[in-house]
Write an enzyme that holds these catalytic residues in place. Structure first.
Site, PDB file in Angstrom:
ATOM      1  N   ARG A   1     -22.711  16.352   3.843  1.00  0.00           N
ATOM      2  CA  ARG A   1     -23.629  16.672   2.759  1.00  0.00           C
ATOM      3  C   ARG A   1     -22.967  16.594   1.382  1.00  0.00           C
ATOM      4  O   ARG A   1     -23.585  16.118   0.422  1.00  0.00           O
ATOM      5  CB  ARG A   1     -24.247  18.050   3.010  1.00  0.00           C
ATOM      6  CG  ARG A   1     -25.281  18.045   4.133  1.00  0.00           C
ATOM      7  CD  ARG A   1     -25.721  19.432   4.535  1.00  0.00           C
ATOM      8  NE  ARG A   1     -24.656  20.160   5.225  1.00  0.00           N
ATOM      9  CZ  ARG A   1     -24.739  21.424   5.606  1.00  0.00           C
ATOM     10  NH1 ARG A   1     -25.846  22.109   5.337  1.00  0.00           N
ATOM     11  NH2 ARG A   1     -23.751  22.002   6.245  1.00  0.00           N
TER      12      ARG A   1
ATOM     13  N   TYR B   1     -28.642  14.662  22.784  1.00  0.00           N
ATOM     14  CA  TYR B   1     -28.829  13.330  23.356  1.00  0.00           C
ATOM     15  C   TYR B   1     -28.189  13.201  24.735  1.00  0.00           C
ATOM     16  O   TYR B   1     -27.684  14.160  25.300  1.00  0.00           O
ATOM     17  CB  TYR B   1     -28.352  12.301  22.334  1.00  0.00           C
ATOM     18  CG  TYR B   1     -28.971  12.600  20.988  1.00  0.00           C
ATOM     19  CD1 TYR B   1     -30.355  12.483  20.799  1.00  0.00           C
ATOM     20  CD2 TYR B   1     -28.203  13.100  19.936  1.00  0.00           C
ATOM     21  CE1 TYR B   1     -30.943  12.825  19.598  1.00  0.00           C
ATOM     22  CE2 TYR B   1     -28.792  13.438  18.734  1.00  0.00           C
ATOM     23  CZ  TYR B   1     -30.159  13.297  18.557  1.00  0.00           C
ATOM     24  OH  TYR B   1     -30.749  13.656  17.377  1.00  0.00           O
TER      25      TYR B   1
ATOM     26  N   ARG C   1     -17.409  12.082  19.456  1.00  0.00           N
ATOM     27  CA  ARG C   1     -18.026  13.187  18.722  1.00  0.00           C
ATOM     28  C   ARG C   1     -18.719  14.059  19.759  1.00  0.00           C
ATOM     29  O   ARG C   1     -19.582  13.580  20.515  1.00  0.00           O
ATOM     30  CB  ARG C   1     -19.035  12.633  17.717  1.00  0.00           C
ATOM     31  CG  ARG C   1     -19.862  13.659  16.963  1.00  0.00           C
ATOM     32  CD  ARG C   1     -19.125  14.236  15.801  1.00  0.00           C
ATOM     33  NE  ARG C   1     -20.055  14.842  14.830  1.00  0.00           N
ATOM     34  CZ  ARG C   1     -19.673  15.592  13.808  1.00  0.00           C
ATOM     35  NH1 ARG C   1     -18.383  15.829  13.608  1.00  0.00           N
ATOM     36  NH2 ARG C   1     -20.542  16.103  12.968  1.00  0.00           N
TER      37      ARG C   1
END
Length: 499
Positions: free
Chosen positions: A423, A251, A298
């Site tokens: 996850r 991004y 992040r």
């Protein structure tokens, strides 16, 4: 030379065995000890659920009941920190992704904060990740591409005239050029089309931060600090405990940090120029929310693409972010567009399908190193450099975290200050609480097959295959995903005794 994905996937690794702590051992552990983020915010634990996009917002970015239920379910597991999904800072259509680009989104986000606080009984700190992204279009039908989307430029006409040895193509009517290219063979197309034109045909049109011929791209350094700052203000108003700036993966902000960034206006090329806008954004956010409101970043420890940034870049950036007053650094890896697989016609390119995407979310089909804790060395290198430079900035690591022993070992060795699990938390949102209560044997273990990631790739509501192993679709209390085949939320769990 890096190992290619096909070579790596010859080995299937079992999910590692787990030795779970007693309740007393968990209480004495580092993982379940508090940590201060910023000047005064204390998280009760160093357990962490990083941002995951579940595709449950409305098409215009508002919080829905499904969004509230999703985050409430994670909050029931009482992680130390829960980070809400990447949330767009612009007030533009972006599908069923949360948005924070206007004050009208604040009431829904406030309800989300209240929901998490109530569901976690005040145990969990809630952050929101804010993101900017550039235009990515779906791979077009060739007919549409040549007859509508392709710009017939003078350089294209020159290449066509040279290839066909016919000067008339320099002046031929545009419709005739388009019709010819529509019927042309592949060799001709690869010869006359520029690389970006061919990419737009094969993968779909995609903007880059170094497309300085586009005025809105040139303006990003002027526009983005204010957009991020206003988004952070809205997060603060909504009641979030902190905000996480998304500088990772495919991004906008990650692309400014990338070695691939060739901007020539002082915002690309050298390390100081590539970090300039990310530091400007951090400063603008800090100025807007004040010195005591936690602001994290992040970002990538390694881009894992040819010509991309590596861990030495990430170490240098980490020190600059610490000097700029960031309150924590959360380290990820890969997930870039540059090596993504070709999408089907009508679908958009997905940045987690190539080598870099694999390294972001490795599966049990792996090379000899295996997928578990694979990215921890990146966080460890960044943390080591920060401490060497005199900074105490907390570092969060993630990627293939599946047992208490694994997480505790990372903290014991000083490789990170918090350990995140996406996850495994998706497979069992209660797993932190179960471990803390000495009930680790009840944890539903993630199998790291990336079933969830496959749904995300197709923009379907993200679920886990483990939720459905005993699914009875006729059970009235079970809510199903939009396809009617999958459980929308994990099964509920009640501790056998109060904690």
């Amino acid at each position: 030379m890096s190992v290619t994905a096909p070579e790596r996937k010859r080995v299937r690794h079992p999910v590692p065995p787990a030795k779970w702590p007693t309740r007393e051992e968990a209480a004495r552990s580092r993982w379940f000890s508090p940590i201060t983020l910023g000047t005064r915010l204390v998280a009760a634990e160093r357990t962490w659920v990083p941002a995951m996009v579940p595709w449950r917002a409305t098409d215009d970015g508002f919080v829905t009941q499904d969004v509230l239920d999703w985050y409430a379910r994670f909050a029931e597991g009482q992680p130390g920190v829960l980070v809400v999904e990447a949330t767009g800072i612009r007030d533009i259509p972006s599908g069923p992704l949360l948005r924070i680009g206007d004050d009208r989104f604040v009431p829904g986000l406030s309800r989300l904060v209240e929901t998490v606080r109530e569901a976690s009984r005040g145990h969990t700190r809630i952050f929101i990740q804010i993101i900017d992204f550039l235009t990515v279009r779906r791979r077009p039908e060739p007919e549409k591409y040549f007859m509508r989307y392709l710009e017939v430029t003078d350089p294209l006409r020159v290449q066509l005239a040279l290839w066909l040895d016919d000067k008339r193509w320099r002046e031929a009517p545009e419709d005739e050029v388009r019709r010819f290219l529509r019927e042309a063979d592949r060799v001709t197309l690869e010869t006359v089309l520029a690389d970006r034109e061919l990419e737009a045909l094969d993968y779909g049109y995609r903007e880059r931060v170094w497309d300085l011929h586009l005025p809105w791209i040139r303006e990003l350094p002027r526009v983005l600090p204010g957009l991020f700052a206003e988004a952070a203000r809205r997060a603060q108003t909504a009641g979030f405990d902190g905000v996480e700036l998304h500088y990772a993966h495919a991004y906008t902000m990650a692309s400014f940090l990338s070695r691939l960034n060739t901007r020539t206006d002082g915002y690309g090329g050298t390390l100081p120029h590539r970090v300039r806008l990310p530091l400007d954004v951090l400063a603008a956010v800090r100025a807007r929310v004040g010195p005591d409101y936690p602001v994290g970043i992040r970002y990538l420890g390694d881009e894992v693409v040819e010509g991309g940034s590596r861990v030495d870049d990430a170490v240098w950036f980490g020190i600059k972010f610490a000097e700029g007053g960031v309150d924590y650094l959360s380290v990820s890896k890969g997930g870039r567009f540059e090596d993504a697989k070709q999408p089907k016609i009508g679908e958009a390119v997905y940045p987690y399908t190539g080598e870099s995407g694999y390294e972001c979310m490795p599966t049990v089909l792996s090379d000899a190193r295996g997928p578990f804790g694979r990215n921890v060395p990146l966080a460890a290198a960044i943390r080591r450099a920060l401490r060497g430079a005199g900074h105490t900035t907390p570092v969060v690591t993630s990627g293939g975290i599946t047992t208490f022993e694994q997480a505790e070992g990372i903290l014991e060795r000083g490789e990170a200050d918090c350990v995140a699990a996406a996850r495994q938390s998706l497979a069992d949102p209660d797993w932190f609480r179960k471990v803390r209560l000495g009930l680790g044997h009840l944890v539903r273990r993630c199998e790291f097959t990336n079933y969830c990631e496959g749904l995300d790739q197709r923009h379907k509501q993200v679920t886990c295959k483990l939720w459905d192993r005993k699914l009875d679709p006729t059970e009235p209390t079970v809510r199903l995903a939009s396809d009617g085949k999958r459980r929308l939320l994990p099964p509920s769990w009640t501790a056998p005794s109060a904690d």
